[in-house]
Scaffold this motif. Structure first.
Motif, PDB file in Angstrom:
ATOM      1  N   GLU A  52       9.163   3.352   6.910  1.00 54.03           N
ATOM      2  CA  GLU A  52       8.868   1.937   7.177  1.00 54.03           C
ATOM      3  C   GLU A  52       9.493   1.551   8.516  1.00 54.03           C
ATOM      4  OE1 GLU A  52       7.076  -0.735   6.323  1.00 54.03           O
ATOM      5  OE2 GLU A  52       8.226  -1.826   7.840  1.00 54.03           O
ATOM      6  N   TRP A  97      -2.990  -8.015  -2.190  1.00 53.56           N
ATOM      7  CA  TRP A  97      -2.256  -6.912  -2.822  1.00 53.56           C
ATOM      8  C   TRP A  97      -3.180  -6.187  -3.802  1.00 53.56           C
ATOM      9  CZ3 TRP A  97       3.568  -6.829  -4.087  1.00 53.56           C
ATOM     10  CH2 TRP A  97       4.298  -7.072  -2.915  1.00 53.56           C
ATOM     11  N   GLY A 126       0.829  -1.211   0.000  1.00 52.49           N
ATOM     12  CA  GLY A 126       0.000   0.000   0.000  1.00 52.49           C
ATOM     13  C   GLY A 126       0.860   1.256   0.000  1.00 52.49           C
ATOM     14  N   LEU A 149       3.377  -7.437   4.719  1.00 50.39           N
ATOM     15  CA  LEU A 149       3.000  -8.858   4.796  1.00 50.39           C
ATOM     16  C   LEU A 149       3.485  -9.633   3.569  1.00 50.39           C
ATOM     17  CD1 LEU A 149      -0.657  -8.520   6.150  1.00 50.39           C
ATOM     18  CD2 LEU A 149       1.367  -9.255   7.421  1.00 50.39           C
ATOM     19  N   HIS A 175       2.321 -16.115  -1.246  1.00 48.27           N
ATOM     20  CA  HIS A 175       1.635 -15.088  -2.034  1.00 48.27           C
ATOM     21  C   HIS A 175       1.495 -15.522  -3.484  1.00 48.27           C
ATOM     22  CE1 HIS A 175       1.739 -12.316   1.279  1.00 48.27           C
ATOM     23  NE2 HIS A 175       1.138 -11.385   0.549  1.00 48.27           N
TER      24      HIS A 175
HETATM   25  C1  LIG Z   1      -0.488 -15.739   5.340  1.00 53.41           C
HETATM   26  C2  LIG Z   1      -0.840 -14.668   4.336  1.00 53.41           C
HETATM   27  C3  LIG Z   1      -1.057 -15.024   3.015  1.00 53.41           C
HETATM   28  C4  LIG Z   1      -1.404 -14.058   2.075  1.00 53.41           C
HETATM   29  N1  LIG Z   1      -1.567 -14.443   0.778  1.00 53.41           N
HETATM   30  C5  LIG Z   1      -1.809 -13.505  -0.154  1.00 53.41           C
HETATM   31  C6  LIG Z   1      -1.853 -13.859  -1.530  1.00 53.41           C
HETATM   32  O1  LIG Z   1      -1.678 -15.018  -1.899  1.00 53.41           O
HETATM   33  N2  LIG Z   1      -2.100 -12.873  -2.437  1.00 53.41           N
HETATM   34  C7  LIG Z   1      -2.295 -11.567  -2.059  1.00 53.41           C
HETATM   35  O2  LIG Z   1      -2.486 -10.704  -2.928  1.00 53.41           O
HETATM   36  N3  LIG Z   1      -2.270 -11.205  -0.755  1.00 53.41           N
HETATM   37  C8  LIG Z   1      -2.029 -12.134   0.201  1.00 53.41           C
HETATM   38  N4  LIG Z   1      -1.971 -11.773   1.524  1.00 53.41           N
HETATM   39  C9  LIG Z   1      -2.453 -10.435   1.923  1.00 53.41           C
HETATM   40  C10 LIG Z   1      -1.464  -9.329   1.636  1.00 53.41           C
HETATM   41  O3  LIG Z   1      -0.184  -9.666   2.107  1.00 53.41           O
HETATM   42  C11 LIG Z   1      -1.936  -8.040   2.316  1.00 53.41           C
HETATM   43  O4  LIG Z   1      -3.269  -7.802   1.970  1.00 53.41           O
HETATM   44  C12 LIG Z   1      -1.104  -6.833   1.904  1.00 53.41           C
HETATM   45  O5  LIG Z   1       0.261  -7.127   1.991  1.00 53.41           O
HETATM   46  C13 LIG Z   1      -1.433  -5.625   2.771  1.00 53.41           C
HETATM   47  O6  LIG Z   1      -0.571  -4.570   2.403  1.00 53.41           O
HETATM   48  P1  LIG Z   1      -0.522  -3.205   3.195  1.00 53.41           P
HETATM   49  O7  LIG Z   1       0.551  -2.387   2.609  1.00 53.41           O
HETATM   50  O8  LIG Z   1      -1.891  -2.626   3.249  1.00 53.41           O
HETATM   51  O9  LIG Z   1      -0.186  -3.588   4.712  1.00 53.41           O
HETATM   52  P2  LIG Z   1       1.094  -4.292   5.309  1.00 53.41           P
HETATM   53  O10 LIG Z   1       1.648  -5.276   4.378  1.00 53.41           O
HETATM   54  O11 LIG Z   1       0.679  -4.746   6.672  1.00 53.41           O
HETATM   55  O12 LIG Z   1       2.162  -3.104   5.439  1.00 53.41           O
HETATM   56  C14 LIG Z   1       2.127  -2.165   6.465  1.00 53.41           C
HETATM   57  C15 LIG Z   1       3.553  -1.708   6.733  1.00 53.41           C
HETATM   58  O13 LIG Z   1       3.518  -0.679   7.736  1.00 53.41           O
HETATM   59  C16 LIG Z   1       4.652  -0.840   8.557  1.00 53.41           C
HETATM   60  N5  LIG Z   1       4.411  -0.136   9.822  1.00 53.41           N
HETATM   61  C17 LIG Z   1       3.675  -0.535  10.886  1.00 53.41           C
HETATM   62  N6  LIG Z   1       3.682   0.408  11.844  1.00 53.41           N
HETATM   63  C18 LIG Z   1       4.431   1.435  11.374  1.00 53.41           C
HETATM   64  C19 LIG Z   1       4.811   2.704  11.901  1.00 53.41           C
HETATM   65  N7  LIG Z   1       4.413   3.109  13.106  1.00 53.41           N
HETATM   66  N8  LIG Z   1       5.605   3.505  11.142  1.00 53.41           N
HETATM   67  C20 LIG Z   1       6.028   3.107   9.912  1.00 53.41           C
HETATM   68  N9  LIG Z   1       5.692   1.911   9.375  1.00 53.41           N
HETATM   69  C21 LIG Z   1       4.896   1.091  10.087  1.00 53.41           C
HETATM   70  C22 LIG Z   1       4.784  -2.342   8.689  1.00 53.41           C
HETATM   71  O14 LIG Z   1       6.086  -2.706   9.106  1.00 53.41           O
HETATM   72  C23 LIG Z   1       4.455  -2.806   7.272  1.00 53.41           C
HETATM   73  O15 LIG Z   1       5.606  -2.903   6.470  1.00 53.41           O
HETATM   74  C24 LIG Z   1      -1.573 -12.705   2.472  1.00 53.41           C
HETATM   75  C25 LIG Z   1      -1.321 -12.341   3.802  1.00 53.41           C
HETATM   76  C26 LIG Z   1      -0.943 -13.309   4.722  1.00 53.41           C
HETATM   77  C27 LIG Z   1      -0.634 -12.899   6.129  1.00 53.41           C
END
Ligand SMILES: Cc1cc2nc3c(=O)[nH]c(=O)nc-3n(C[C@H](O)[C@H](O)[C@H](O)COP(=O)(O)OP(=O)(O)OC[C@H]3O[C@@H](n4cnc5c(N)ncnc54)[C@H](O)[C@@H]3O)c2cc1C
Length: 450
Positions: free
Chosen positions: A49, A432, A30, A57, A73
């Motif tokens: 980050e 994603w 994101g 994730l 993933h």
């Molecule tokens: C077991 C599992 C299997 C999955 N399989 C799939 C799949 O097959 N296909 C698919 O598309 N998706 C899959 N997903 C889902 C996908 O990984 C997530 O939907 C997606 O990665 C979410 O992205 P995001 O950027 O919103 O959040 P996140 O990936 O949670 O990123 C948030 C980031 O913010 C950072 N952060 C937290 N607090 C702070 C702070 N205070 N200051 C700065 N940074 C901070 C964290 O370290 C992290 O890097 C899976 C997830 C899991 C757990």
């Protein structure tokens, strides 16, 4: 916010660009996509980050000469938002697709559940129930989603498939994902998930990228930097405030606070309330429903000498098995992406407050390997080459009916503060693709409020 022709992308930014300094909190998919689009639009972007690695994730670890995802993933042909970004980044031709399948283990027997014939052979259900489950799937792929946010999965699926089929077939799968909160999950969650997986009844097909998800993460980070952006690792944002002059301040541990015109928050919502407490933004955080909670995951990755089944995903849901599913990603990934070993991810979705979330890696591996031996009696310790455990506390909201109305707003403070997190992806599937779609909407809103 168009990029000025004089802009070198690095040091001497003209005032018009300088006036749009944007902080992006979180370096998961994101945050990276948000920063990429904003930097491309000419903004001066800084990504914060918290951890020492990008990807959230979807992040990776090195195994021999390859980089593997900590959590399995893959992508689906219906992931149009994600595939659109990959096209934009020139990565589309690096994706490969394979037909994959799904299995269901019950009482030590493995059933394929991919065709009407396989469903008809699923003996744990009576013939009448098998037909009802099949018709439920058919109805799920053609019916309207209207009103499904207000009905629970339990109610909807029991009505369509019958109570017995619900108990034997659907309930274990819901429990696997949401534990004892399964009975609150709206039917809309099931509906979108089912339609994403099945792509409207066509056979199951999944995609992966040569070089793994790290390739996408690295390409995004490089593109952000190429457009003049900054990426900071090990930079957890601890405080967000609004100065008297209307600028936002971002505080990271001992560093001097940095000043921005706007911020896009993509990190899990739970840090926000604390980060905005005792400042001018305290009331802004109040727009986020405190009742929203999230499910976590404890997941083991085993490198094996041989695979277990031909299926990508096998549901293994019973009282005695300490994980709810096996993802054999070797059924999808090319050998060059797995260092030649068989890869099995064993996942257990569990809340961060449960003791199971806090077990040591050794305890988890011991329990998981014992569970595997019970399911596959010829499986031996020698089959395991290597093993790893990864946990994540915030994976997916524990949805309740009416969630559509309760999900946090994307604009927290007009012209200043924007939110794009997993808690807002619903009813899209947590993925994603869902995140990229949400971020596109948020960035469009931000640019429109210029
Ligand atoms: C077991 C599992 C299997 C999955 N399989 C799939 C799949 O097959 N296909 C698919 O598309 N998706 C899959 N997903 C889902 C996908 O990984 C997530 O939907 C997606 O990665 C979410 O992205 P995001 O950027 O919103 O959040 P996140 O990936 O949670 O990123 C948030 C980031 O913010 C950072 N952060 C937290 N607090 C702070 C702070 N205070 N200051 C700065 N940074 C901070 C964290 O370290 C992290 O890097 C899976 C997830 C899991 C757990």
């Amino acid at each position: 916010m168009a990029r000025s022709p004089k802009d070198t992308g690095a040091t001497s930014m003209p005032r018009t660009i300088d006036a749009h300094r944007i902080a992006v909190v979180g370096g998961g998919i994101g945050g990276l996509v948000a920063a990429y689009w904003l930097a491309k639009s000419g903004a001066r972007v800084t990504v914060y980050e918290a951890s020492d690695q990008l990807g959230g994730l979807g992040t990776f670890f090195q195994y021999r000469n390859v980089f593997l995802e900590r959590f399995y993933h893959c992508m689906l042909p219906s992931d149009r938002h994600l595939l659109g970004v990959l096209r934009e980044l020139g990565l589309e031709d690096q994706i490969y697709w394979k037909e994959t399948s799904f299995g269901f283990m019950r009482d030590g027997r493995l059933y394929g559940l991919n065709t009407p014939l396989e469903l008809l052979q699923f003996s744990p259900l009576s013939l009448a129930d098998r037909i009802r489950v099949g018709l439920t799937g058919l109805w799920g792929s053609v019916c309207s989603s209207k009103g499904l946010d207000d009905v629970t999965c339990v109610e909807w699926l029991s009505r369509l498939s019958g109570r017995r089929a619900f108990e034997i077939f659907w309930k274990p799968m819901l429990q696997a994902k949401f534990g004892d909160r399964y009975h609150e999950v709206p039917a809309l969650w099931f509906w979108t998930r089912f339609n994403r997986e099945k792509g409207g009844g066509k056979s199951e097909c999944k995609g992966y990228i040569h070089g793994g998800y790290r390739r996408i993460i690295d390409t995004l980070a490089d593109s952000i930097k190429a457009h003049g952006g900054t990426v900071k690792l090990q930079a957890p944002v601890e405080k967000l405030d609004l100065a008297e002059d209307g600028l936002l301040t971002v505080h990271v541990a001992q560093d001097t606070p940095e000043v921005f015109d706007r911020a896009v928050i993509t990190a899990p919502i739970f840090f926000l309330r604390k980060a905005m407490a005792n400042g001018r933004l305290a009331s802004v955080a109040g727009q986020i429903d405190t009742e929203i909670d999230m499910q976590g995951v404890v997941n083991a990755v085993l490198m094996l000498r041989r695979g277990f089944t031909k299926h990508y995903w096998v549901a293994t849901i019973d009282e005695e098995t300490p994980f709810q599913g096996i993802v054999e990603s070797t059924t999808l990934l090319e050998k060059t992406d797995t260092a030649g070993v068989h890869l099995a991810y064993l996942m257990n979705y569990v809340h961060r407050t449960e003791p199971r979330f806090h077990q040591s890696d050794a305890e988890i591996l011991e329990a998981y390997v014992a569970g595997l031996k019970r399911l596959f009696p010829d499986f031996q310790d020698e089959d395991v080459i290597d093993r790893f455990v990864f946990r994540a506390p915030f994976v997916e909201p524990l949805y309740t009916t009416g969630y559509q109305q309760r999900k946090p707003p994307t604009v927290l403070l007009s012209g200043k503060l924007y939110l794009a997190t997993t808690t807002q992806v619903y009813p899209e599937v947590t993925s994603w693709n869902g995140t990229v779609g949400l971020v596109r909407k948020v960035i469009d809103e931000l640019l429109a409020e210029k």
